[in-house]
Structures are given as structure tokens and as C-alpha cells.
Design an enzyme around this catalytic site. Structure first.
Site, mmCIF file in Angstrom:
data_model
loop_
_atom_site.group_PDB
_atom_site.id
_atom_site.type_symbol
_atom_site.label_atom_id
_atom_site.label_comp_id
_atom_site.label_asym_id
_atom_site.label_seq_id
_atom_site.Cartn_x
_atom_site.Cartn_y
_atom_site.Cartn_z
ATOM 1 N N GLY A 154 -0.004 0.259 5.845
ATOM 2 C CA GLY A 154 0.308 -0.381 7.122
ATOM 3 C C GLY A 154 -0.714 -1.383 7.612
ATOM 4 N N GLY A 155 -1.515 -1.967 6.711
ATOM 5 C CA GLY A 155 -2.518 -2.933 7.153
ATOM 6 C C GLY A 155 -3.519 -2.248 8.071
ATOM 7 N N THR B 192 0.808 -1.229 0.000
ATOM 8 C CA THR B 192 0.000 0.000 0.000
ATOM 9 C C THR B 192 0.838 1.274 0.000
ATOM 10 O OG1 THR B 192 -1.706 -1.231 1.169
ATOM 11 C CG2 THR B 192 -1.947 1.123 1.178
ATOM 12 N N SER C 284 -11.764 -2.668 4.149
ATOM 13 C CA SER C 284 -10.407 -2.114 4.128
ATOM 14 C C SER C 284 -10.130 -1.366 5.421
ATOM 15 C CB SER C 284 -10.299 -1.146 2.942
ATOM 16 O OG SER C 284 -9.102 -0.423 3.007
ATOM 17 N N SER C 285 -8.866 -1.043 5.623
ATOM 18 C CA SER C 285 -8.471 -0.154 6.722
ATOM 19 C C SER C 285 -7.884 1.146 6.192
ATOM 20 C CB SER C 285 -7.414 -0.832 7.585
ATOM 21 O OG SER C 285 -7.909 -2.036 8.082
HETATM 22 N N1 GLU Z 1 -5.373 -4.353 2.124
HETATM 23 C C1 GLU Z 1 -5.326 -3.444 3.208
HETATM 24 C C2 GLU Z 1 -6.571 -2.621 3.277
HETATM 25 O O1 GLU Z 1 -7.168 -2.346 2.304
HETATM 26 C C3 GLU Z 1 -4.183 -2.515 3.125
HETATM 27 C C4 GLU Z 1 -2.950 -3.233 3.315
HETATM 28 C C5 GLU Z 1 -1.789 -2.351 3.603
HETATM 29 O O2 GLU Z 1 -1.854 -1.282 4.077
HETATM 30 O O3 GLU Z 1 -0.718 -2.763 3.332
HETATM 31 O O4 GLU Z 1 -6.952 -2.205 4.300
#
Ligand code: GLU
Length: 583
Positions: free
Chosen positions: A488-489, A401, A466-467
Site C-alpha cells: 500500500g505504499g 507489493t 521503504s514503508s
Molecule cells: N516501494 C514501497 C516501499 O518499499 C512499497 C510500495 C507498495 O507498497 O506498493 O515502501
């Protein structure tokens, strides 16, 4: 922030990762797109326009558009197309994105949703075995199984139709030129090729990113990508149809469906029917400001607002940003927000989410009352903004991301977070770009043990939760005060909330707030502090208050702009290799 912390924290999580079995890793909270060390602090000021992104070549492309009189949307498109080339592990046209756009003249704020969707052939048991067991996370991320319909191209086209100034094809020029002339492989790309597991598992990706004897391309290697240039030329000329129909779409679908190890279910009709959406952003009051972030299916906007609301209700400004009281308060506010996020939030076109109730300051106050001064609980339950039978799910996000922030000469602003999910996504490389594995953001199990439906279960045509948390904050005169976002997930939510809280309530400059060590509490029993960022005394105090304190690398990529008296300050996170450039 301790310099040693960033320089010294390069590989710990990856060494750990290499030494663990993959099944053990499923439960682990490591970031495959690891920290790659400190780059110098990068900030820039400007009075006319500003662009901040994860790579200097992308920032330069945005700057070039702004210089030609392009809008913030134009600049963001040019930057995204370059990022897909020079930071390919993080985002690109094979992925999805959320873009918040402020139109200064119309005083209109629009949220563009370019999130991937699940193919129509999947069902709720997509990630379940015949014996009723959830698939291994690592099995799902590599190959075709978790590839959703990419949304970036349609979303950028929609934003451009509404808010572009320069011709569509001009926006493609920088990326096409760099793809043909080549760019120097960056230290970060090189390191991640080494460290992220299972990159060299398919022929196409291996041939592009590795030498003939199987080594990751060295730093500085001039990498050209003619396939990407050709793909972009087609889209520049023919628009998004060139991507979603015909030869490029067919190549994507074939790559997914004919993957030799883990084929997926994406079809030509999934591609052709993809729609980017316009939604109302998630906005809420914070002190004298109004903060607006991505709406569902991203949980980012609502969750950041929930944290800020609870902090404000607790009078958090009273505590310095590096005090144990603030760390405790921030951790508990975060846990409360994650309890609600995990229970309620998912694609609003499939589940009913009590959005208004979750954004009610009276509800924040009620939640804030659960926080005690010198004591925490392992886990907070979700609140009851309305009754609901939905149950919690937390899917591990293995981050890649990228976030970019732009303000143009007319005061229009874009805050956009974009992703192919894991570092190098599905590892499927086609026509010069990587395909996402965003379906892994769904809950793998559709129901809990009491047979209740999980809000974020996978369903045909649904968008995974998503985050991503692109934010724009306005002052009480409706002027843009701050743009911020990060990869950052699911930690994204916490990185963004803390920076907004530090800057707007604790007198931090944007640069100081971004550089501060991170505080991560996701209501899963532990409090993770960024490695070497906090004193032993502080950690001991927090343990005494009941927190299970851990330390590890926390790899944000916060890219923001702060506006004060007409001066814009752009800041790129020192943890990654981004840059800010303004005039
Ligand atoms: N796939 C995650 C999301 O959409 C984002 C992953 C990341 O930040 O690396 O929330």
C-alpha cells in the site's frame, strides 16, 4: 465495513488516472495497483501451523512445506516463489523484501534486509536534469532508470541458511511445477493489466501478458512461464550465484542498460556484490506487548511504533474504533509520525538516524501532548529527538507489493513484506520475471532550497527508504500474539498501525480490524478516509475540527495471524484475492 464500498470502488481512481495527464498524476495520490473489489472474507484457524498470503496458490505452497515439517522460513520461500509467478505485478525475485523471523527455540528475532541497492554508477543527481529540475516520476518508473539491485534471492538464501529445515531445492518445486503446467490468470491480474498505465510498452512484457491483438490475457487463461521455471531450476540447483553472477545476471544487466527508451546504470559488479543483511528489528513497548517491525532502511517499524506510542499516551482505548474522536486521534498521531519519518529516516548505513530517541516513550508522550481534542493543524513539524540538519522528503509510492504471514509447527514465525515497487515494477520482463523500480523510493531532489542534504537522497550503494512494515507482536511471556503487514505504499504504515491498535486495544477481532475502513493522514494537509466507510456526520465533525477530509479507495492487502490460547486465526484482506490456510 460496507460491502458496497469495496465492490463499488473498483475503478474510480483508475478512471481518474486515465483522464489526467501524467504530469498531473505525479502529485496525485492514486494507487495503480487498484482495488479490484471484494472477495469473500477469508479466514482460517489452526492449532499446528498457519499460512496467509496474497494468492491461494502461494498459500498452498507454504502449506505444503509446513505439512512436510518445513519451517516458517521454508514456507515463506515457497510462497514467495509462487507469488512471483501468479501475482507478478506485486513482488518477485526481481525485487526486494524485509523478513522478520522469530525462532521459537532460540527465542531470537532476526530482521533480514533484502532491500534493493542503488547501482554504484549513480550519484545524487541521478533524478535531476542539467537545469536542476527533478525528473518526472512517470518517466522514472518505466524502463531501466530506477532498477535497483534485486535483493529477494540473496535474502531468502540467507534466511534459509540460518532457519531452513527442508532442502533449498524442495522449496522451488511448487513454483516450478505451476510455471510449467500453467496457472489461471486471476481476476485481479487481468484487471490490473487493463488499468495500470504503460504496462504494454516493452516487447517482452507485452508478449507474455497480452494476446496477439493487444488485449490483456483473459481471466482464467492458462498462463505458462517456462523461462521462470528455467530460472528457478538454476537457482534451486546452484544457489543465489546463479542469479547474481553469469547468464541470468547478464540478462538483467543488459535489459536495464540497453533499454531503448530509459536505460539504467545497473552493472554486473553491482549484481555480484549485493549482500542481504541481518539487522536488529525495530521493537518497542505497546501496552503489555512488545511490537517488532522492520528496521531502517524501512521507515515502517519506527513509524508504526511511533503512532502506537502516541495513541497509548493519549489513552485511545477509551474511544470506539469507529468514533470521530478515534479517527481524529489516529490521524494526528499519524501526522506526527510522518513528520519525523520524512525528516529523519533513510538508510542507516548512510545517514545517522536518531533511532533510540525516536523510540523513547517519553518522546512519544511529548509528541502526544501536541494533539488537541477537537482541533487539528494542517501539518505538524518534525520533533527534535536530537538536532539534525536533515530535511524532509516524501516520495510518492505507487503501490504494488505483497505481505505474507506464517507460523510453523514449532512456533517459529515469519512476517514478510516483498515488493517490486510499482504495479508491474519497471515493466522490464526478463527470464520470466519483472524487475523492480525501487530507486523511485529515493527523494528525487538531493537538497532542499536552503541547500540542506535530504536524508533519503539517492547515493551509490544506498538502499531507498521503504514503508514496508512486517510486524510481529509478542505478549508479556514472549509468545507470538500477532503477525501483520500489508502492501500500500506509504499508507502501509497506517494500515498496520490501525489494525494493531484496534485488535490489541479496542476489542476487534483481526478480521474485523482488517475489514474496517482505513484512515490515512500523512502530514500533507489532508485526511483521506476509505470511500463509503464513514458516515457523513463523522466527516462533517472532522471537517469542523480542521481536517481537510477526502474520500478514496484505499487498497491494503493486510495478511495476518492472531494467536489466542494456542489457536491461530489467519486472515486475508477482503480487498485483494489472498487466502489463509492452517491446520
Ligand atoms: N516501494 C514501497 C516501499 O518499499 C512499497 C510500495 C507498495 O507498497 O506498493 O515502501
Amino acid at each position: 465495513m460496507n460491502r458496497k464500498m469495496l465492490i463499488g470502488s473498483l475503478v474510480a481512481s483508475y478512471l481518474l488516472m486515465a483522464s489526467l495527464s501524467l504530469s498531473a498524476l505525479e502529485k496525485d495520490d492514486v494507487d495503480p495497483e487498484a482495488s479490484t473489489g471484494l472477495t469473500q472474507h477469508k479466514s482460517a484457524t489452526g492449532q499446528s501451523f498457519m499460512a496467509v498470503s496474497a494468492n491461494a496458490l502461494a498459500t498452498d505452497a507454504a502449506y505444503a512445506m509446513l505439512e512436510q515439517g518445513g519451517s516458517a522460513v521454508d514456507a515463506s520461500i515457497a510462497a514467495q516463489l509462487v507469488l512471483g509467478l501468479v501475482e507478478p505485478q506485486s513482488s518477485g525475485i526481481g525485487g526486494g523484501a524485509f523478513l522478520i523471523s522469530w525462532n521459537a527455540e532460540k527465542k531470537a528475532l532476526v530482521h533480514y534486509d533484502g532491500r534493493e541497492t542503488a547501482p554504484m554508477e549513480v550519484d545524487e543527481n541521478h533524478f535531476m536534469s542539467a537545469e536542476g529540475k527533478a525528473m518526472s516520476f512517470f518517466k522514472a518508473i518505466v524502463g531501466g532508470y530506477a532498477v535497483g539491485v534485486p535483493g529477494v534471492v540473496k535474502m531468502l538464501e540467507l534466511a534459509h541458511e540460518r532457519e531452513g529445515k527442508l532442502p533449498w531445492k524442495v522449496l522451488f518445486e511448487p513454483a516450478i511445477e505451476i510455471a510449467r503446467e500453467g496457472f489461471a490468470v486471476s481476476p485481479r491480474l487481468h484487471k490490473l493489466l487493463r488499468r495500470i498505465p504503460k504496462v504494454a510498452e516493452r516487447k517482452a512484457i507485452t508478449e507474455y501478458f497480452f494476446t496477439k491483438d493487444g488485449q490483456p490475457l483473459p481471466v482464467g487463461h492458462r498462463l505458462k512461464n517456462f523461462d521462470y521455471a528455467d530460472t528457478l531450476e538454476r537457482i534451486a540447483k546452484e544457489g543465489s550465484d546463479a542469479f547474481y553472477k553469469g547468464e541470468i545476471a547478464q540478462a538483467i544487466v543488459n535489459t536495464v542498460r540497453k533499454d531503448p527508451k530509459v536505460p539504467g546504470k545497473l552493472s554486473m559488479s553491482d549484481m555480484a556484490s549485493y549482500k542481504a543483511l541481518q539487522r536488529k528489528p525495530a521493537c518497542g513497548p505497546f501496552k503489555q506487548y512488545t511490537a517488532c517491525g522492520a528496521a531502517l532502511p524501512s521507515s515502517g517499524g519506527l513509524s508504526v511504533l511511533n503512532i502506537l506510542g502516541v495513541l497509548e499516551a493519549k489513552g485511545y482505548e477509551h474511544w470506539p474504533a469507529d468514533s470521530e474522536q478515534f479517527v481524529h486521534l489516529f490521524a494526528d498521531a499519524s501526522k506526527l509520525a510522518f513528520a519525523d519519518r520524512n525528516r529523519y529516516m533513510a538508510d542507516p548505513d548512510f545517514v545517522s538516524v536518531p533511532t533510540a530517541a525516536l523510540l523513547n516513550p517519553a518522546y512519544w508522550k511529548q509528541r502526544a501532548d501536541l494533539i488537541k481534542n477537537t482541533e487539528t493543524v494542517a501539518k505538524f513539524p518534525a520533533g527534535e529527538p536530537v538536532s539534525s540538519a536533515l530535511v524532509s522528503s516524501e516520495t510518492p509510492a505507487f503501490p504494488s507489493t505483497s505481505h505474507l504471514s506464517v507460523i510453523d509447527a514449532d512456533g517459529n514465525a515469519v512476517s514478510m513484506t516483498t515488493s517490486i515497487e510499482s504495479g508491474f515494477g519497471s515493466r522490464l520482463f526478463v527470464k520470466g520475471f519483472l524487475l523492480n523500480n525501487q530507486l523511485t523510493d529515493f527523494s528525487f531532489t538531493p537538497i532542499d532550497e536552503d541547500l540542506n542534504n535530504i536524508a533519503n537522497r539517492i547515493q551509490a550503494g544506498k538502499r531507498p527508504r521503504s514503508s514496508m512494515s512486517p510486524f510481529i507482536v509478542f505478549d508479556d511471556q514472549q509468545n507470538v500474539k500477532m503477525l501483520i503487514g500489508s502492501p500500500g505504499g506509504s499508507q502501509i504504515i497506517l494500515y498496520v498501525a490501525r489494525v494493531i491498535a484496534n485488535v490489541l486495544g479496542q476489542n476487534d477481532s483481526l478480521e474485523a480490524a482488517i475489514s474496517r475502513p482505513h484512515i490515512v493522514a500523512k502530514n500533507n494537509g489532508s485526511l483521506v478516509l476509505e470511500k463509503d466507510g464513514f458516515s457523513a456526520e463523522l466527516r462533517a465533525q472532522l471537517s469542523q475540527w480542521g481536517h481537510v477530509v477526502k474520500e478514496r479507495d484505499l487498497n491494503s492487502g493486510l495478511h495476518g495471524i492472531y494467536v489466542e490460547k494456542g489457536i491461530m486465526t489467519g486472515v486475508a484482506d477482503p480487498r485483494r484475492e489472498g487466502s489463509a490456510r492452517g491446520r
